[in-house]
Write a protein that holds these residues in place. Structure first.
Motif, PDB file in Angstrom:
ATOM      1  N   LEU A  64      11.748  14.338 -17.224  1.00  0.00           N
ATOM      2  CA  LEU A  64      12.068  14.015 -18.618  1.00  0.00           C
ATOM      3  C   LEU A  64      13.569  13.817 -18.789  1.00  0.00           C
ATOM      4  O   LEU A  64      14.376  14.555 -18.209  1.00  0.00           O
ATOM      5  CB  LEU A  64      11.615  15.139 -19.550  1.00  0.00           C
ATOM      6  N   LEU A  65      13.942  12.849 -19.625  1.00  0.00           N
ATOM      7  CA  LEU A  65      15.339  12.614 -19.972  1.00  0.00           C
ATOM      8  C   LEU A  65      15.680  13.389 -21.251  1.00  0.00           C
ATOM      9  O   LEU A  65      16.620  14.170 -21.287  1.00  0.00           O
ATOM     10  CB  LEU A  65      15.575  11.114 -20.183  1.00  0.00           C
ATOM     11  N   PHE A  66      14.886  13.171 -22.309  1.00  0.00           N
ATOM     12  CA  PHE A  66      15.072  13.902 -23.564  1.00  0.00           C
ATOM     13  C   PHE A  66      13.777  13.875 -24.357  1.00  0.00           C
ATOM     14  O   PHE A  66      12.871  13.090 -24.085  1.00  0.00           O
ATOM     15  CB  PHE A  66      16.225  13.311 -24.402  1.00  0.00           C
ATOM     16  N   LYS A  67      13.728  14.780 -25.345  1.00  0.00           N
ATOM     17  CA  LYS A  67      12.610  14.766 -26.287  1.00  0.00           C
ATOM     18  C   LYS A  67      13.118  15.066 -27.676  1.00  0.00           C
ATOM     19  O   LYS A  67      14.113  15.775 -27.851  1.00  0.00           O
ATOM     20  CB  LYS A  67      11.512  15.752 -25.882  1.00  0.00           C
ATOM     21  N   CYS A  68      12.449  14.503 -28.655  1.00  0.00           N
ATOM     22  CA  CYS A  68      12.702  14.780 -30.064  1.00  0.00           C
ATOM     23  C   CYS A  68      11.483  15.540 -30.567  1.00  0.00           C
ATOM     24  O   CYS A  68      10.407  14.949 -30.707  1.00  0.00           O
ATOM     25  CB  CYS A  68      12.880  13.493 -30.855  1.00  0.00           C
ATOM     26  N   GLY A  69      11.665  16.840 -30.783  1.00  0.00           N
ATOM     27  CA  GLY A  69      10.515  17.678 -31.095  1.00  0.00           C
ATOM     28  C   GLY A  69       9.503  17.562 -29.975  1.00  0.00           C
ATOM     29  O   GLY A  69       9.849  17.495 -28.792  1.00  0.00           O
ATOM     30  N   TYR A  70       8.220  17.525 -30.366  1.00  0.00           N
ATOM     31  CA  TYR A  70       7.158  17.239 -29.404  1.00  0.00           C
ATOM     32  C   TYR A  70       6.667  15.813 -29.609  1.00  0.00           C
ATOM     33  O   TYR A  70       5.614  15.438 -29.117  1.00  0.00           O
ATOM     34  CB  TYR A  70       5.983  18.201 -29.585  1.00  0.00           C
ATOM     35  N   ASP A  71       7.440  15.034 -30.337  1.00  0.00           N
ATOM     36  CA  ASP A  71       6.969  13.762 -30.865  1.00  0.00           C
ATOM     37  C   ASP A  71       7.396  12.542 -30.054  1.00  0.00           C
ATOM     38  O   ASP A  71       6.625  11.600 -29.899  1.00  0.00           O
ATOM     39  CB  ASP A  71       7.432  13.609 -32.316  1.00  0.00           C
ATOM     40  N   ILE A  72       8.631  12.522 -29.586  1.00  0.00           N
ATOM     41  CA  ILE A  72       9.122  11.432 -28.734  1.00  0.00           C
ATOM     42  C   ILE A  72       9.551  12.057 -27.418  1.00  0.00           C
ATOM     43  O   ILE A  72      10.402  12.944 -27.395  1.00  0.00           O
ATOM     44  CB  ILE A  72      10.312  10.682 -29.375  1.00  0.00           C
ATOM     45  N   LEU A  73       8.953  11.601 -26.333  1.00  0.00           N
ATOM     46  CA  LEU A  73       9.305  12.082 -24.988  1.00  0.00           C
ATOM     47  C   LEU A  73       9.705  10.874 -24.154  1.00  0.00           C
ATOM     48  O   LEU A  73       8.881   9.988 -23.912  1.00  0.00           O
ATOM     49  CB  LEU A  73       8.124  12.796 -24.336  1.00  0.00           C
ATOM     50  N   ILE A  74      10.959  10.830 -23.738  1.00  0.00           N
ATOM     51  CA  ILE A  74      11.457   9.725 -22.929  1.00  0.00           C
ATOM     52  C   ILE A  74      11.764  10.258 -21.536  1.00  0.00           C
ATOM     53  O   ILE A  74      12.539  11.201 -21.381  1.00  0.00           O
ATOM     54  CB  ILE A  74      12.704   9.062 -23.558  1.00  0.00           C
ATOM     55  N   TYR A  75      11.118   9.631 -20.560  1.00  0.00           N
ATOM     56  CA  TYR A  75      11.290  10.017 -19.165  1.00  0.00           C
ATOM     57  C   TYR A  75      12.405   9.194 -18.526  1.00  0.00           C
ATOM     58  O   TYR A  75      12.738   8.105 -19.003  1.00  0.00           O
ATOM     59  CB  TYR A  75       9.973   9.814 -18.405  1.00  0.00           C
ATOM     60  N   LYS A  76      12.950   9.737 -17.458  1.00  0.00           N
ATOM     61  CA  LYS A  76      13.999   9.024 -16.732  1.00  0.00           C
ATOM     62  C   LYS A  76      13.453   7.701 -16.202  1.00  0.00           C
ATOM     63  O   LYS A  76      12.253   7.503 -16.076  1.00  0.00           O
ATOM     64  CB  LYS A  76      14.560   9.903 -15.616  1.00  0.00           C
ATOM     65  N   GLU A  77      14.377   6.815 -15.886  1.00  0.00           N
ATOM     66  CA  GLU A  77      14.036   5.444 -15.519  1.00  0.00           C
ATOM     67  C   GLU A  77      12.980   5.364 -14.412  1.00  0.00           C
ATOM     68  O   GLU A  77      12.088   4.513 -14.457  1.00  0.00           O
ATOM     69  CB  GLU A  77      15.304   4.716 -15.097  1.00  0.00           C
ATOM     70  N   ASN A  78      13.034   6.269 -13.445  1.00  0.00           N
ATOM     71  CA  ASN A  78      12.085   6.283 -12.331  1.00  0.00           C
ATOM     72  C   ASN A  78      10.644   6.430 -12.824  1.00  0.00           C
ATOM     73  O   ASN A  78       9.713   5.970 -12.180  1.00  0.00           O
ATOM     74  CB  ASN A  78      12.359   7.444 -11.362  1.00  0.00           C
ATOM     75  N   ASN A  79      10.449   7.131 -13.945  1.00  0.00           N
ATOM     76  CA  ASN A  79       9.112   7.403 -14.492  1.00  0.00           C
ATOM     77  C   ASN A  79       8.998   6.971 -15.951  1.00  0.00           C
ATOM     78  O   ASN A  79       8.254   7.564 -16.727  1.00  0.00           O
ATOM     79  CB  ASN A  79       8.800   8.902 -14.374  1.00  0.00           C
ATOM     80  N   LYS A  80       9.725   5.923 -16.318  1.00  0.00           N
ATOM     81  CA  LYS A  80       9.793   5.534 -17.732  1.00  0.00           C
ATOM     82  C   LYS A  80       8.435   5.188 -18.324  1.00  0.00           C
ATOM     83  O   LYS A  80       8.228   5.322 -19.521  1.00  0.00           O
ATOM     84  CB  LYS A  80      10.782   4.402 -17.944  1.00  0.00           C
TER      85      LYS A  80
END
Length: 181
Positions: free
Chosen positions: A121-137
């Motif tokens: 994971l790169l970052f998350k906003c609450g449990y609502d938006i989860l953005i993974y690093k480029e390798n696993n986007k």
């Protein structure tokens, strides 16, 4: 002017109205800066920053994101922010106008998390938006359910057309971080 290469003028105005701040510099651009496990410039660019808007365009052309008012001074721990919100700017016609969704007061302690380099994971906003690093986007997603940290006021598919866990609904085509002033 540089910002208008990435966002429509009305979207810039909308973000400024919601934040009650002016859009400043783009401090991160996923097409220019690294966001992989091996080269994570994202964390370096936003660490110790406050008042940032993260704007994501997914592969379906939807534009959404989050605003973090508090200082991002922890890695691997949730940041408390009573002023955080998520938003959509482009919804492919699902919603006639951009929409903002404030954090639920009881969820303020989980507003934002910046993950360590060794995490997928790169970052998350609450449990609502989860953005993974480029390798696993392609695992990136928006989740809207009873565990959501933001108040969607009954609006379905508020951020993306197909919310769900690790389903690629938020796979970034590009994302930027705007320093608000």
């Amino acid at each position: 002017i540089y910002l208008l290469k990435y966002l429509k003028a009305e979207h810039v105005e909308q973000l400024e109205e919601w934040c009650n701040l002016r859009c400043g510099d783009i401090i991160f651009d996923s097409t220019k800066h690294g966001w992989s496990e091996e080269n994570n410039e994202f964390s370096k660019k936003i660490f110790n920053k406050s008042k940032v808007c993260i704007v994501i365009e997914n592969e379906d052309g939807e534009v959404f994101g989050c605003y973090v008012h508090s200082i991002i001074d922890k890695i691997g721990w949730d940041i408390r922010d009573e002023n955080a919100f998520v938003f959509n700017l482009e919804s492919n016609g699902r919603h006639p106008t951009p929409m903002k969704f404030d954090i639920k007061k009881e969820e303020c302690d989980r507003a934002f998390c910046l993950f360590p380099d060794v995490y997928d994971l790169l970052f998350k906003c609450g449990y609502d938006i989860l953005i993974y690093k480029e390798n696993n986007k392609s695992w990136s997603c928006c989740v809207q359910n009873k565990y959501s940290c933001f108040d969607y006021r009954g609006v379905e598919k508020a951020l993306v057309q197909n919310p769900g866990y690790q389903n690629g609904s938020a796979t970034p085509k590009r994302f930027i971080v705007i320093q608000m002033n």
